[in-house]
Scaffold this active site. Structure first.
Site, PDB file in Angstrom:
ATOM      1  N   CYS A  26      36.601  31.637  37.907  1.00  0.00           N
ATOM      2  CA  CYS A  26      35.374  31.755  38.696  1.00  0.00           C
ATOM      3  C   CYS A  26      35.590  31.001  40.003  1.00  0.00           C
ATOM      4  O   CYS A  26      35.961  29.824  39.993  1.00  0.00           O
ATOM      5  CB  CYS A  26      34.215  31.144  37.918  1.00  0.00           C
ATOM      6  N   CYS A  29      32.999  27.855  40.170  1.00  0.00           N
ATOM      7  CA  CYS A  29      33.061  26.670  39.308  1.00  0.00           C
ATOM      8  C   CYS A  29      34.419  26.448  38.656  1.00  0.00           C
ATOM      9  O   CYS A  29      34.630  25.428  38.022  1.00  0.00           O
ATOM     10  CB  CYS A  29      31.967  26.720  38.250  1.00  0.00           C
ATOM     11  N   CYS A  44      38.780  52.470  39.989  1.00  0.00           N
ATOM     12  CA  CYS A  44      37.400  52.401  40.475  1.00  0.00           C
ATOM     13  C   CYS A  44      37.333  51.688  41.820  1.00  0.00           C
ATOM     14  O   CYS A  44      36.310  51.704  42.482  1.00  0.00           O
ATOM     15  CB  CYS A  44      36.468  51.721  39.473  1.00  0.00           C
ATOM     16  N   CYS A  75      29.168  34.530  35.360  1.00  0.00           N
ATOM     17  CA  CYS A  75      29.882  33.393  34.792  1.00  0.00           C
ATOM     18  C   CYS A  75      28.936  32.643  33.858  1.00  0.00           C
ATOM     19  O   CYS A  75      27.810  32.320  34.227  1.00  0.00           O
ATOM     20  CB  CYS A  75      30.337  32.483  35.927  1.00  0.00           C
ATOM     21  N   CYS A  78      28.275  28.834  35.474  1.00  0.00           N
ATOM     22  CA  CYS A  78      27.467  28.593  36.676  1.00  0.00           C
ATOM     23  C   CYS A  78      26.564  29.766  37.035  1.00  0.00           C
ATOM     24  O   CYS A  78      25.812  29.686  37.999  1.00  0.00           O
ATOM     25  CB  CYS A  78      28.362  28.233  37.859  1.00  0.00           C
ATOM     26  N   HIS A  81      27.251  35.726  40.049  1.00  0.00           N
ATOM     27  CA  HIS A  81      27.447  37.155  39.833  1.00  0.00           C
ATOM     28  C   HIS A  81      28.932  37.491  39.968  1.00  0.00           C
ATOM     29  O   HIS A  81      29.581  37.092  40.928  1.00  0.00           O
ATOM     30  CB  HIS A  81      26.653  37.946  40.873  1.00  0.00           C
ATOM     31  N   HIS A  84      30.067  44.117  37.154  1.00  0.00           N
ATOM     32  CA  HIS A  84      29.360  44.852  36.112  1.00  0.00           C
ATOM     33  C   HIS A  84      30.358  45.293  35.050  1.00  0.00           C
ATOM     34  O   HIS A  84      31.551  45.386  35.308  1.00  0.00           O
ATOM     35  CB  HIS A  84      28.657  46.081  36.691  1.00  0.00           C
ATOM     36  N   ASP A  88      33.069  52.739  29.640  1.00  0.00           N
ATOM     37  CA  ASP A  88      33.621  54.061  29.960  1.00  0.00           C
ATOM     38  C   ASP A  88      35.140  54.042  30.151  1.00  0.00           C
ATOM     39  O   ASP A  88      35.675  54.775  30.968  1.00  0.00           O
ATOM     40  CB  ASP A  88      32.944  54.612  31.230  1.00  0.00           C
ATOM     41  N   ARG A  97      35.060  48.497  30.694  1.00  0.00           N
ATOM     42  CA  ARG A  97      35.636  48.301  32.017  1.00  0.00           C
ATOM     43  C   ARG A  97      34.805  47.229  32.730  1.00  0.00           C
ATOM     44  O   ARG A  97      33.678  47.492  33.123  1.00  0.00           O
ATOM     45  CB  ARG A  97      35.590  49.622  32.795  1.00  0.00           C
ATOM     46  N   CYS A  99      34.231  45.538  35.844  1.00  0.00           N
ATOM     47  CA  CYS A  99      34.500  45.873  37.233  1.00  0.00           C
ATOM     48  C   CYS A  99      34.072  44.678  38.077  1.00  0.00           C
ATOM     49  O   CYS A  99      32.881  44.424  38.221  1.00  0.00           O
ATOM     50  CB  CYS A  99      33.671  47.122  37.540  1.00  0.00           C
TER      51      CYS A  99
HETATM   52 ZN   LIG Z   1      31.343  29.912  37.434  1.00  0.00          ZN
END
Ligand SMILES: [Zn+2]
Length: 112
Positions: A26, A29, A44, A75, A78, A81, A84, A88, A97, A99
């Site tokens: 991440c 963090c 993708c 995560c 923390c 974002h 997703h 599939d 998957r 992504c």
């Molecule tokens: Zn994090």
């Protein structure tokens, strides 16, 4: 960027073509999120993995920003974002998957 549920344009992320073995942490963090062992080429346009490094490394939220349900991945430590997950990818062991946005991750190559 990490705190917003933003998505980078496909094909632009610097980790998309990262082929070395190592860990994906991440960026916010430093938690270990993914391993190169689960990275695969999903075409993708974003770095894709079929499983987190540890089951509890990430948490999931339902996101309806585009008018339909998607599963957002954050995560667990923390809550940044990350991207997703989509069910599939039948070519992988999990069928999933993950992504991910390159900007949410730091790649640390393994030492030989
Ligand atoms: Zn994090």
């Amino acid at each position: 960027m990490l705190r917003q549920a933003g998505t980078e344009r496909p094909g632009t992320g610097k980790l998309l073509n990262e082929k070395r073995s190592g860990k994906y942490l991440c960026k916010a963090c430093g938690a270990e999120l993914f391993s190169s062992k689960t990275k695969f080429d999903s075409h993708c346009g974003w770095p894709s993995f079929f499983d987190p490094d540890e089951k509890n490394a990430v948490i999931y939220r339902t996101d309806t920003l585009l008018g339909y349900e998607r599963t957002e991945v954050r995560c667990a430590q923390c809550e940044s974002h990350l991207g997703h997950v989509f069910p599939d990818a039948p070519q992988t062991p999990t069928g999933n998957r993950y992504c991910m946005n390159s900007v949410a991750l730091t790649f640390v190559p393994d030492q030989d």
